[in-house]
Design a protein around this motif. Structure first.
Motif, PDB file in Angstrom:
ATOM      1  N   GLY A 191       0.812  -1.209   0.000  1.00 37.94           N
ATOM      2  CA  GLY A 191       0.000   0.000   0.000  1.00 37.94           C
ATOM      3  C   GLY A 191       0.849   1.264   0.000  1.00 37.94           C
ATOM      4  N   VAL A 192       1.962   1.236   0.727  1.00 35.42           N
ATOM      5  CA  VAL A 192       2.886   2.376   0.725  1.00 35.42           C
ATOM      6  C   VAL A 192       3.430   2.612  -0.673  1.00 35.42           C
ATOM      7  CG1 VAL A 192       5.132   3.186   1.560  1.00 35.42           C
ATOM      8  CG2 VAL A 192       3.500   2.151   3.160  1.00 35.42           C
ATOM      9  N   VAL A 193       3.805   1.555  -1.355  1.00 37.50           N
ATOM     10  CA  VAL A 193       4.368   1.682  -2.700  1.00 37.50           C
ATOM     11  C   VAL A 193       3.345   2.292  -3.652  1.00 37.50           C
ATOM     12  CG1 VAL A 193       5.271   0.398  -4.676  1.00 37.50           C
ATOM     13  CG2 VAL A 193       6.017  -0.194  -2.370  1.00 37.50           C
ATOM     14  N   ARG A 194       2.105   1.835  -3.556  1.00 36.52           N
ATOM     15  CA  ARG A 194       1.061   2.415  -4.411  1.00 36.52           C
ATOM     16  C   ARG A 194       0.891   3.901  -4.123  1.00 36.52           C
ATOM     17  NH1 ARG A 194      -1.878  -2.489  -3.354  1.00 36.52           N
ATOM     18  NH2 ARG A 194      -3.020  -1.391  -1.709  1.00 36.52           N
ATOM     19  N   SER A 195       0.965   4.270  -2.858  1.00 40.41           N
ATOM     20  CA  SER A 195       0.766   5.667  -2.473  1.00 40.41           C
ATOM     21  C   SER A 195       1.927   6.556  -2.910  1.00 40.41           C
ATOM     22  CB  SER A 195       0.583   5.753  -0.953  1.00 40.41           C
ATOM     23  OG  SER A 195       0.578   7.089  -0.511  1.00 40.41           O
ATOM     24  N   VAL A 196       3.143   6.081  -2.718  1.00 37.24           N
ATOM     25  CA  VAL A 196       4.336   6.896  -3.014  1.00 37.24           C
ATOM     26  C   VAL A 196       4.651   6.912  -4.499  1.00 37.24           C
ATOM     27  CG1 VAL A 196       6.838   7.039  -2.638  1.00 37.24           C
ATOM     28  CG2 VAL A 196       5.301   6.578  -0.707  1.00 37.24           C
ATOM     29  N   ASP A 197       4.429   5.767  -5.176  1.00 39.56           N
ATOM     30  CA  ASP A 197       4.798   5.611  -6.593  1.00 39.56           C
ATOM     31  C   ASP A 197       6.254   6.012  -6.833  1.00 39.56           C
ATOM     32  OD1 ASP A 197       4.488   4.964  -9.255  1.00 39.56           O
ATOM     33  OD2 ASP A 197       3.728   6.940  -9.802  1.00 39.56           O
ATOM     34  N   PRO A 198       7.209   5.317  -6.191  1.00 38.24           N
ATOM     35  CA  PRO A 198       8.612   5.720  -6.283  1.00 38.24           C
ATOM     36  C   PRO A 198       9.244   5.322  -7.606  1.00 38.24           C
ATOM     37  CG  PRO A 198       8.431   3.687  -5.053  1.00 38.24           C
ATOM     38  CD  PRO A 198       7.019   4.116  -5.364  1.00 38.24           C
ATOM     39  N   ALA A 199      10.335   6.002  -7.944  1.00 38.30           N
ATOM     40  CA  ALA A 199      11.140   5.602  -9.096  1.00 38.30           C
ATOM     41  C   ALA A 199      11.992   4.389  -8.763  1.00 38.30           C
ATOM     42  CB  ALA A 199      12.028   6.759  -9.541  1.00 38.30           C
ATOM     43  N   ILE A 200      12.369   4.251  -7.492  1.00 46.10           N
ATOM     44  CA  ILE A 200      13.235   3.161  -7.055  1.00 46.10           C
ATOM     45  C   ILE A 200      12.866   2.815  -5.623  1.00 46.10           C
ATOM     46  CG2 ILE A 200      15.099   4.628  -6.124  1.00 46.10           C
ATOM     47  CD1 ILE A 200      15.889   1.621  -8.296  1.00 46.10           C
ATOM     48  N   VAL A 201      12.983   1.539  -5.260  1.00 49.92           N
ATOM     49  CA  VAL A 201      12.785   1.077  -3.885  1.00 49.92           C
ATOM     50  C   VAL A 201      14.102   0.486  -3.408  1.00 49.92           C
ATOM     51  CG1 VAL A 201      11.548  -0.522  -2.374  1.00 49.92           C
ATOM     52  CG2 VAL A 201      10.336   0.647  -4.233  1.00 49.92           C
ATOM     53  N   HIS A 202      14.585   0.981  -2.276  1.00 46.96           N
ATOM     54  CA  HIS A 202      15.865   0.541  -1.720  1.00 46.96           C
ATOM     55  C   HIS A 202      15.602  -0.113  -0.369  1.00 46.96           C
ATOM     56  CE1 HIS A 202      20.204   1.737  -0.310  1.00 46.96           C
ATOM     57  NE2 HIS A 202      19.911   0.466  -0.067  1.00 46.96           N
ATOM     58  N   ALA A 203      15.716  -1.436  -0.317  1.00 52.56           N
ATOM     59  CA  ALA A 203      15.575  -2.178   0.935  1.00 52.56           C
ATOM     60  C   ALA A 203      16.926  -2.177   1.641  1.00 52.56           C
ATOM     61  CB  ALA A 203      15.114  -3.605   0.655  1.00 52.56           C
ATOM     62  N   ASN A 204      16.950  -1.744   2.902  1.00 52.84           N
ATOM     63  CA  ASN A 204      18.209  -1.497   3.598  1.00 52.84           C
ATOM     64  C   ASN A 204      18.855  -2.743   4.189  1.00 52.84           C
ATOM     65  OD1 ASN A 204      20.152   0.507   4.595  1.00 52.84           O
ATOM     66  ND2 ASN A 204      19.411  -0.048   6.617  1.00 52.84           N
ATOM     67  N   SER A 205      18.217  -3.895   4.034  1.00 49.13           N
ATOM     68  CA  SER A 205      18.741  -5.141   4.588  1.00 49.13           C
ATOM     69  C   SER A 205      18.104  -6.308   3.845  1.00 49.13           C
ATOM     70  CB  SER A 205      18.420  -5.239   6.086  1.00 49.13           C
ATOM     71  OG  SER A 205      17.015  -5.254   6.280  1.00 49.13           O
ATOM     72  N   ILE A 206      18.632  -7.493   4.089  1.00 50.49           N
ATOM     73  CA  ILE A 206      18.047  -8.680   3.453  1.00 50.49           C
ATOM     74  C   ILE A 206      16.611  -8.873   3.927  1.00 50.49           C
ATOM     75  CG2 ILE A 206      18.180 -11.190   3.307  1.00 50.49           C
ATOM     76  CD1 ILE A 206      20.190  -9.740   1.570  1.00 50.49           C
ATOM     77  N   ARG A 207      16.369  -8.725   5.233  1.00 51.01           N
ATOM     78  CA  ARG A 207      14.995  -8.887   5.730  1.00 51.01           C
ATOM     79  C   ARG A 207      14.068  -7.840   5.116  1.00 51.01           C
ATOM     80  NH1 ARG A 207      17.932 -10.639  10.404  1.00 51.01           N
ATOM     81  NH2 ARG A 207      17.165 -12.640  11.197  1.00 51.01           N
ATOM     82  N   ALA A 208      14.562  -6.615   4.986  1.00 49.95           N
ATOM     83  CA  ALA A 208      13.751  -5.592   4.329  1.00 49.95           C
ATOM     84  C   ALA A 208      13.509  -5.954   2.868  1.00 49.95           C
ATOM     85  CB  ALA A 208      14.438  -4.232   4.433  1.00 49.95           C
ATOM     86  N   GLY A 209      14.494  -6.557   2.235  1.00 51.02           N
ATOM     87  CA  GLY A 209      14.328  -7.001   0.854  1.00 51.02           C
ATOM     88  C   GLY A 209      13.250  -8.054   0.706  1.00 51.02           C
ATOM     89  N   MET A 210      13.116  -8.920   1.714  1.00 46.32           N
ATOM     90  CA  MET A 210      12.085  -9.945   1.666  1.00 46.32           C
ATOM     91  C   MET A 210      10.685  -9.326   1.745  1.00 46.32           C
ATOM     92  SD  MET A 210      14.053 -12.650   4.117  1.00 46.32           S
ATOM     93  CE  MET A 210      12.719 -13.835   4.225  1.00 46.32           C
ATOM     94  N   LEU A 211      10.585  -8.147   2.318  1.00 45.44           N
ATOM     95  CA  LEU A 211       9.314  -7.417   2.299  1.00 45.44           C
ATOM     96  C   LEU A 211       9.119  -6.689   0.977  1.00 45.44           C
ATOM     97  CD1 LEU A 211       9.470  -5.638   5.806  1.00 45.44           C
ATOM     98  CD2 LEU A 211       8.640  -7.946   5.282  1.00 45.44           C
TER      99      LEU A 211
END
Length: 393
Positions: free
Chosen positions: A85-105
């Motif tokens: 839902g955050v991604v839909r709201s922000v509509d970013p050019a890039i998503v940067h997950a700061n860790s492996i666990r964050a990447g899994m999300l």
């Protein structure tokens, strides 16, 4: 560029400090968003100008456990759905997950809408869970950024250069970690009011960070007649059921070890500090006695401060401290060997300390780190647009 950063926790440790450094580097020219749970990281990021969007906390264990693994997976799914839902709201050019666990999300939540860059900051444990995570992230991320060649090889294998994996050094704030700008005498009086040599180990309290070896090294040095004091800086930060080690029990064991070795007057458990530069200003030699250190953020901070470092030779430190720059690498876990190195480093000249700061300024500046990350973002955005254009023909 509109950039969405993602973290699974709001506790601040080395990875989160690196994220905050990146926010400072990006904030002047880019629109920044951070998705993470409420807490210290969210507060700090908001203070740096990022728009913070809350997602539920999650911490999936990388070892299979009949009690904790199902709960961890459930929490991860809940957090990933919130992130979608955050991604839909922000509509970013890039998503940067700061860790492996964050990447899994981030991979399931965002990859269809924007390229996903996953920062790999740790060595995954061996076993089926670690292997599954590795395969999933390598398959799902548009780019994996490792903090050292050691981490890149550990995560993606010897052929990592051809597998959408890049290595980017962590950064240090050279303005903050500047000995000439700090009240060194006051820092020393606050943290180590006694005379003599001051050693520090600055890390979360957990077995792999090796605080027990630092204490045994202190005992060895005192046995040789040296007037020396040890600052143990940090806390048992990750203590939930999904953590790999019982960090609270380890912290209790450290206090017991100090008592058993009769070092109570020579060890200070300082706790978590938000001002590591003041700790380093009070320090003569920094110890990094980890069993394996993926990078060694405190090493480059010490280099910037001109504080010599005795660091493990396992993992990332050899990539930072080649040819003795900044200090000495130590093989093995023998306190006598570590004490030998400390004795040598205590005699380091001012010229050696200045050379270490100069090297830190050249290689580990925030500007260089930010430029490297922006180049990766731009490359992945361009690649995504090129694929979309090709598919539309």
């Amino acid at each position: 560029m509109r950039i969405l950063l993602v973290e699974f926790t709001s506790a601040i440790s080395g990875a989160e400090r690196s994220l905050l450094e990146l926010l400072v580097g990006l904030r002047e020219e880019h629109e920044l968003f951070l998705a993470c749970p409420a807490g210290a990281l969210a507060d700090r990021a908001r203070g740096l100008g990022a728009e913070v969007l809350a997602i539920p906390a999650s911490q999936l264990t990388f070892r299979l456990d009949p009690r904790h693994t199902p709960a961890g997976i459930t929490a991860m799914i809940r957090a990933s759905r919130s992130l979608r839902g955050v991604v839909r709201s922000v509509d970013p050019a890039i998503v940067h997950a700061n860790s492996i666990r964050a990447g899994m999300l981030a991979i399931p939540a965002a990859r269809r809408r924007a390229p996903v860059v996953v920062h790999c900051r740790d060595e995954l444990p061996r076993g089926p869970a670690g292997a599954a995570v590795r395969i999933g992230v390598l398959a799902g991320a548009d780019r994996v950024v490792a903090i050292s060649r050691y981490v890149a090889t550990s995560f993606a294998g010897g052929g990592w250069t051809g597998r959408r994996v890049s290595v980017v050094d962590n950064a240090v704030d050279l303005g903050r970690f500047d000995r000439s700008a700090l009240p060194v005498a006051a820092c020393r009086a606050e943290l180590a009011p006694r005379t003599g040599l001051v050693l520090s180990v600055i890390a979360q309290i957990t077995p792999w960070k090796g605080q027990d070896l630092a204490i045994r090294t202190l005992a060895e040095l005192r046995g040789r007649g040296h007037d020396v004091h040890l600052l143990v800086v940090g806390e048992a930060k990750f203590v939930g059921p999904a953590t790999r080690h019982d960090n609270r029990a380890f912290e209790r064991d450290l206090h017991a070890l100090v008592a058993r070795l009769e070092l109570g007057d020579h060890v200070s458990f300082v706790g978590e500090r938000s001002d590591p530069e003041r700790v380093l200003a009070a320090t003569d030699v920094l110890l990094v006695p980890s069993t394996v250190e993926p990078f060694g953020r405190t090493i480059i901070e010490a280099m910037a401060m001109g504080v010599p470092v005795a660091a493990t030779n396992a993992g990332g430190p050899p990539e930072i401290m080649g040819d003795g720059l900044g200090g000495e690498l130590v093989d093995g876990r023998d306190p006598a060997t570590w004490a030998d190195v400390v004795e040598v480093l205590a005699e380091r000249s001012a010229a050696d300390r200045d050379a270490a700061r100069s090297a830190a300024a050249q290689r580990f500046s925030r500007e260089r780190h930010t430029a490297a990350m922006l180049a990766i973002y731009a490359g992945e955005v361009a690649r995504r647009r090129s694929r979309a254009a090709t598919a539309g023909r």
